[in-house]
Design a protein around this motif. Structure first.
Motif, PDB file in Angstrom:
ATOM      1  N   LEU A  56       0.826  -1.204   0.000  1.00  0.00           N
ATOM      2  CA  LEU A  56       0.000   0.000   0.000  1.00  0.00           C
ATOM      3  C   LEU A  56       0.864   1.259   0.000  1.00  0.00           C
ATOM      4  O   LEU A  56       0.671   2.168  -0.828  1.00  0.00           O
ATOM      5  CB  LEU A  56      -0.913  -0.007   1.224  1.00  0.00           C
ATOM      6  CG  LEU A  56      -1.896   1.175   1.360  1.00  0.00           C
ATOM      7  CD1 LEU A  56      -2.947   1.114   0.260  1.00  0.00           C
ATOM      8  CD2 LEU A  56      -2.548   1.164   2.739  1.00  0.00           C
ATOM      9  N   LEU A  57       1.836   1.298   0.908  1.00  0.00           N
ATOM     10  CA  LEU A  57       2.705   2.466   1.012  1.00  0.00           C
ATOM     11  C   LEU A  57       3.602   2.604  -0.214  1.00  0.00           C
ATOM     12  O   LEU A  57       3.706   3.681  -0.818  1.00  0.00           O
ATOM     13  CB  LEU A  57       3.563   2.364   2.279  1.00  0.00           C
ATOM     14  CG  LEU A  57       4.533   3.520   2.542  1.00  0.00           C
ATOM     15  CD1 LEU A  57       3.773   4.842   2.680  1.00  0.00           C
ATOM     16  CD2 LEU A  57       5.355   3.251   3.800  1.00  0.00           C
ATOM     17  N   ALA A  62       5.109   5.188  -5.279  1.00  0.00           N
ATOM     18  CA  ALA A  62       5.612   5.005  -6.642  1.00  0.00           C
ATOM     19  C   ALA A  62       4.676   5.602  -7.689  1.00  0.00           C
ATOM     20  O   ALA A  62       5.129   6.107  -8.727  1.00  0.00           O
ATOM     21  CB  ALA A  62       5.817   3.522  -6.932  1.00  0.00           C
ATOM     22  N   SER A  63       3.369   5.578  -7.445  1.00  0.00           N
ATOM     23  CA  SER A  63       2.416   5.980  -8.484  1.00  0.00           C
ATOM     24  C   SER A  63       1.597   7.217  -8.130  1.00  0.00           C
ATOM     25  O   SER A  63       0.947   7.794  -9.011  1.00  0.00           O
ATOM     26  CB  SER A  63       1.455   4.822  -8.770  1.00  0.00           C
ATOM     27  OG  SER A  63       0.656   4.565  -7.613  1.00  0.00           O
ATOM     28  N   MET A  67      -5.507   3.937  -6.199  1.00  0.00           N
ATOM     29  CA  MET A  67      -5.981   2.727  -6.869  1.00  0.00           C
ATOM     30  C   MET A  67      -4.836   1.738  -7.075  1.00  0.00           C
ATOM     31  O   MET A  67      -4.966   0.541  -6.795  1.00  0.00           O
ATOM     32  CB  MET A  67      -6.627   3.075  -8.216  1.00  0.00           C
ATOM     33  CG  MET A  67      -7.213   1.861  -8.933  1.00  0.00           C
ATOM     34  SD  MET A  67      -8.097   2.297 -10.448  1.00  0.00           S
ATOM     35  CE  MET A  67      -9.517   3.137  -9.753  1.00  0.00           C
ATOM     36  N   MET A  68      -3.716   2.265  -7.563  1.00  0.00           N
ATOM     37  CA  MET A  68      -2.537   1.411  -7.741  1.00  0.00           C
ATOM     38  C   MET A  68      -2.029   0.904  -6.389  1.00  0.00           C
ATOM     39  O   MET A  68      -1.581  -0.234  -6.274  1.00  0.00           O
ATOM     40  CB  MET A  68      -1.438   2.184  -8.464  1.00  0.00           C
ATOM     41  CG  MET A  68      -1.756   2.533  -9.911  1.00  0.00           C
ATOM     42  SD  MET A  68      -2.087   1.075 -10.925  1.00  0.00           S
ATOM     43  CE  MET A  68      -0.505   0.237 -10.839  1.00  0.00           C
ATOM     44  N   ALA A  69      -2.117   1.772  -5.381  1.00  0.00           N
ATOM     45  CA  ALA A  69      -1.694   1.363  -4.037  1.00  0.00           C
ATOM     46  C   ALA A  69      -2.572   0.224  -3.523  1.00  0.00           C
ATOM     47  O   ALA A  69      -2.086  -0.716  -2.888  1.00  0.00           O
ATOM     48  CB  ALA A  69      -1.758   2.558  -3.089  1.00  0.00           C
ATOM     49  N   ALA A  70      -3.871   0.283  -3.823  1.00  0.00           N
ATOM     50  CA  ALA A  70      -4.787  -0.772  -3.387  1.00  0.00           C
ATOM     51  C   ALA A  70      -4.463  -2.092  -4.095  1.00  0.00           C
ATOM     52  O   ALA A  70      -4.493  -3.162  -3.474  1.00  0.00           O
ATOM     53  CB  ALA A  70      -6.234  -0.357  -3.671  1.00  0.00           C
ATOM     54  N   PHE A  71      -4.144  -2.011  -5.397  1.00  0.00           N
ATOM     55  CA  PHE A  71      -3.748  -3.220  -6.129  1.00  0.00           C
ATOM     56  C   PHE A  71      -2.480  -3.825  -5.527  1.00  0.00           C
ATOM     57  O   PHE A  71      -2.368  -5.042  -5.365  1.00  0.00           O
ATOM     58  CB  PHE A  71      -3.524  -2.905  -7.607  1.00  0.00           C
ATOM     59  CG  PHE A  71      -4.779  -2.880  -8.425  1.00  0.00           C
ATOM     60  CD1 PHE A  71      -5.596  -4.011  -8.514  1.00  0.00           C
ATOM     61  CD2 PHE A  71      -5.164  -1.737  -9.093  1.00  0.00           C
ATOM     62  CE1 PHE A  71      -6.760  -3.992  -9.257  1.00  0.00           C
ATOM     63  CE2 PHE A  71      -6.342  -1.708  -9.838  1.00  0.00           C
ATOM     64  CZ  PHE A  71      -7.143  -2.827  -9.917  1.00  0.00           C
TER      65      PHE A  71
END
Length: 201
Positions: A56-57, A62-63, A67-71
């Motif tokens: 998550l972190l 990075a992004s 949403m990307m953190a959730a993935f």
């Protein structure tokens, strides 16, 4: 026949098991144990949660996208468990592939005058790999005073191999109604070989 009796008893045991299905937490612990890895369910859960938080972190840094953190968090949560489950499935497959030869070895030992417990010792001594370790542990439990039925049930539960559950049922049938253990073991060996062939197809 003995063979039909064996499968009748197996179906009854499966029905009984389904009525007293273990809780999700107990099932999760069993799966982790069946992987054979030196890890507990609690440790795996801790690793998965830690990996999810790191994902998550790291994913957000990075992004800059939640949403990307959730993935990334979902991947971190699932990946350690997926690795353990995959290792468990591979271990069960290896054990299953060894069973026909082990059952035949037990049959030969009994023909030579060994008891069923002695046949377990023969497999643990003369066989190789994972199955020899499991049979050795089961034999040791019986030597330490654990009733054979409980030792066999624990082995079937510990390994997660359905065909070992069939062995437990077969030996229970033998104990309750009598019969020739050589015939039962030969039948089991044949059944497992056929199941492996079908699985391969």
């Amino acid at each position: 026949s003995g063979k039909s009796s064996l499968f009748k008893q197996l179906r009854m045991l499966e029905a009984e098991t389904s009525q007293t299905a273990p809780k999700i937490a107990d099932r999760f612990r069993s799966i982790v144990e069946q992987s054979g890895l030196p890890i507990t369910a609690e440790t795996l859960l801790t690793i998965s949660i830690s990996a999810a938080l790191i994902g998550l972190l790291g994913g957000y840094l990075a992004s800059k996208s939640w949403m990307m953190a959730a993935f990334a968090a979902a991947a971190g949560l699932v990946l350690p468990t997926g690795i353990v489950f995959n290792h468990r499935n591979q271990r069960i497959h290896k054990l299953r592939m060894m069973l026909p030869e082990a059952f035949e070895m037990m049959s030969r030992a009994i023909r030579a005058g060994q008891t069923i417990q002695g046949a377990f010792q023969v497999v643990s001594r003369d066989f190789e790999g994972l199955l020899a370790e499991e049979f050795a542990y089961c034999h040791e439990q019986q030597n330490l005073g654990l009733p054979p039925e409980l030792a066999l049930r624990e082995m079937a539960q510990r390994t997660g191999v359905a065909e070992l559950q069939m062995l437990v049922v077969a030996l229970l049938v033998l104990q309750q109604s009598g019969g020739n253990p050589v015939v039962i073991l030969d039948n089991l060996s044949s059944v497992v070989r056929k199941r492996i062939k079908l699985s391969g197809k």
